[in-house]
Design a protein around this motif. Sequence first.
Motif, PDB file in Angstrom:
ATOM      1  N   PHE A 175       0.801  -1.222   0.000  1.00 29.66           N
ATOM      2  CA  PHE A 175       0.000   0.000   0.000  1.00 29.66           C
ATOM      3  C   PHE A 175       0.842   1.284   0.000  1.00 29.66           C
ATOM      4  N   PRO A 176       1.898   1.395   0.845  1.00 26.64           N
ATOM      5  CA  PRO A 176       2.634   2.666   0.871  1.00 26.64           C
ATOM      6  C   PRO A 176       3.456   2.941  -0.390  1.00 26.64           C
ATOM      7  N   THR A 177       3.716   1.919  -1.213  1.00 24.29           N
ATOM      8  CA  THR A 177       4.635   2.110  -2.336  1.00 24.29           C
ATOM      9  C   THR A 177       4.012   2.857  -3.514  1.00 24.29           C
ATOM     10  N   GLY A 178       2.696   3.025  -3.525  1.00 24.50           N
ATOM     11  CA  GLY A 178       2.071   3.701  -4.670  1.00 24.50           C
ATOM     12  C   GLY A 178       0.957   4.635  -4.277  1.00 24.50           C
ATOM     13  N   LEU A 179       1.015   5.156  -3.048  1.00 26.86           N
ATOM     14  CA  LEU A 179      -0.048   6.067  -2.604  1.00 26.86           C
ATOM     15  C   LEU A 179      -0.187   7.271  -3.529  1.00 26.86           C
TER      16      LEU A 179
END
Length: 881
Positions: free
Chosen positions: A451-455
Amino acid sequence: MANDADPVGSETGRKFSDAELQDLVTSSDSGARAPASRAVALFIAGVALAWSLYQLWIAQPQLWFGQYLPVMNSSQTRPLHLTFAVLLAYLAYPARKSSPRDRVPLIDWLLAIVAAGTAFYVFAFSARLAVTARSGLPTEAQVIVGAVGIVLLLEASRRALGPALAVVGGLFMAYAWFGRGWLIPDLIEHNGLSFNTIVNAQWLDTTGVFGIPLGVSTSFVFMFVLFGALLDKAGAGNYFIQIAFAGLGHLRGGPAKAAVVGSAMTGLISGSSIANVVTTGTFTIPLMKRVGFSAERAGAVEVASSVNGQIMPPVMGAAAFLMVEFVGIPYVDVIKHAFIPAVISYIALVYIVHLEALKRDMPALGQAKSLTQMFLKIFAGFVAAALGFTALVYGVGGLRALAPALANALVLGAVLLAYVAMVRVAAGREDLALDDPHAKVFHLPTVAQVFPTGLHFLLPILVLVWFLMVEMQSPAKSAFYAVAMMLVIITTQRPMKALFRGQDVAAALRQGFDDLIQGMIAGARNMIGIGVATAAAGIIVATVTKTPIGTELAGLVEMLSAGKLFLMLLLVGVFSLILGMGLPTTANYIVVSSLMAGVVVTLGAQQGLIVPLIAAHLFVFYFGIMADVTPPVGLASFAAAAVSGGDPIRTGVIGFGYSLRTVALPFLFIYNPSLILYGVDLATWGGLVQAVAIFCVATFAMLLFAAATQGYFFARSRLWESAALLLVAFTLFVPGFWLNRVQAPFHESPPVELAAAMDAANSGDQIRFVVAGPTFVQGKTTQTTLVYTVAENAPETGRAAAAGLLLIPEGTRMFMDEPMFGTPYQKKLSGIDFYASERAEVLAVLTPAERLPRELFYIPALLLLGLVVMLQRRRQTKPAF
């Protein structure tokens, strides 16, 4: 019901390599030609890049630098749009499968130049055409240019889209030319149009090739396709697939569920079902086969989920933007009407693959988790997102109230700061790549990892939704701002990550710039087929408006369907499927909606059923996308079979079985328009509560429908149990069907009371009245049902006259003269000949009757459901969820 007797792992087709799959996508979507000459390749890429830059230019007049650049009108922008499209069509698409792909033959260069020249001619001489051809006085030179342009446009459509649209366009022009013949029914025959008239209408005027469909392609569609191409090039497609697998991969049959959700999300990026199948399918299909799906079933799941990406708001397919023009409603309303059917269709598909996993006792990838918990987590995520978005709306509104002069600058600064923070978070983690699906040991990522890699990919989607839904801007302007955000992301994400990671920033900056150029080229090449399709489909639209087929087709369809609305809907659905076997969704929608959408509304009114125009258009749209699934042509099914190695026809048949929910939905919202939130006011709390209730009931009913068609609920269903589930689902979807059998929906009053009933009604009330009169061609009597809705500003008295109705009471009868020109009733009664010897007459006035709540029929339906559940629970051997 789906057939269960297929051997697991059957592979009767040939599995394509990655290079062959990529060639399959490019051949369909962007052109298969890849010139070996660097100069030619650069020229084609340069033209595509110039097209994207041109579209960005004409989309930006609202910005500060718009005053320094010329602003063109639609009679200039559309020809230039088509100039780029046909030039690239001849350069990028070979004439035949055997034609060279590594070079552009001389004949293709000549055809490209001439075709582009004929379109550019309309741009260069638009002022002269306005006083000659468009005034009905085309010159000989203009007719020659137009005739050549039409022929070359049809050839370009044949290359880019296959022969179907060229053949259909040719048949329509032949019909316009001949007018009558042994193949043309008497009802739609005419005297034939002259050659000059046809060319003038099709090429030189603004109603044919350069009409509304091409205008929509120019103004709206290109920017959304470019937006998707830039998102994909930035890496959003891979991010969405990983999110889907992280959230769903651990479930029983998880790869299939991840394929459904991943395809729904990548539907934001790709309007092409084939590209969607290949992009997600190369990863999902091997994993589906790994847990027990046969090659054909794995391909069918991917097809069913990928094709439905075109009905998923907020972007949807190109046809959604055409609805804005054809129906005459804002794009936000199209999203509103399409939302519930699209979402429940995807929820049902997740449930279908869950049932497949239960029937075949498929394992999970890793430790199995609960489907119910997954649904609850997704629901919680939606609620959290909705609350966050609502807080954002009120926060920005408060900021604008406190500091109107600084609000926009502060919001822009906050967006940029949020973007930097998101990239900083992404840079702190490794760029994730999913394991090889063919590896012996497969490791699923977790949501916390992915989830955090493409916010930051969510920001441009938020910008798009914000301008569409909150600012209420046009689709073109909203897409432009979303593309502008993507231009920032695609050029800066790599150098910013490099900066945060202490890597080479200059190299990352060059790579980001390369991504930008490649994304803009890909966006333009993906538009070739759409640009050519919308232009060629304009031929059909112009023929419909210039010949009797547009006004008399209702009579022909009524004759074929024996006046039965359900049979007519079946005919329209079959017609859409047949046309769609060779046409892309956009062209199919233009053709069928031009011919049939009005017919659905007209025949419904003749039988007393008021069908909203948007429901008729969505009906056509849904069946149009099904053509990508249906054998024998089903292009998406062939693409899935190329990935899975399964049989393409069998893949299409199974995919059609999985897509029965998409086939059933259009019939349901024709008979119950509340399913598309027609008449539901989302601006009020009462409307929101009603919408939530409709969504919950429709979702539950669709899950029961899925269980019935798959032959499995808590256990394998007996035939009568499946029939009972279908009956329960139908009752939940259309409870009014049973109530109408018990109590009449309307109270009938004498026709002479029409004017008094309209004056006595309260604001928001509806009065229906039935009008009969002779038709123009055959002179036979036809009747139709009309609705008068009392507006808030309606006068206290004389409402009938204010609405344009010219009523003539004579004793106990109420005759009518032709309604005032320009009023809605004049258009709705355009098929009645008010100057014939037989007079038009109001037959009845219908007011809503006091009736029992239709929801009472939920009680016997739920009791029947309880019986099925009780009997199946006795045979249940594994958890149902």
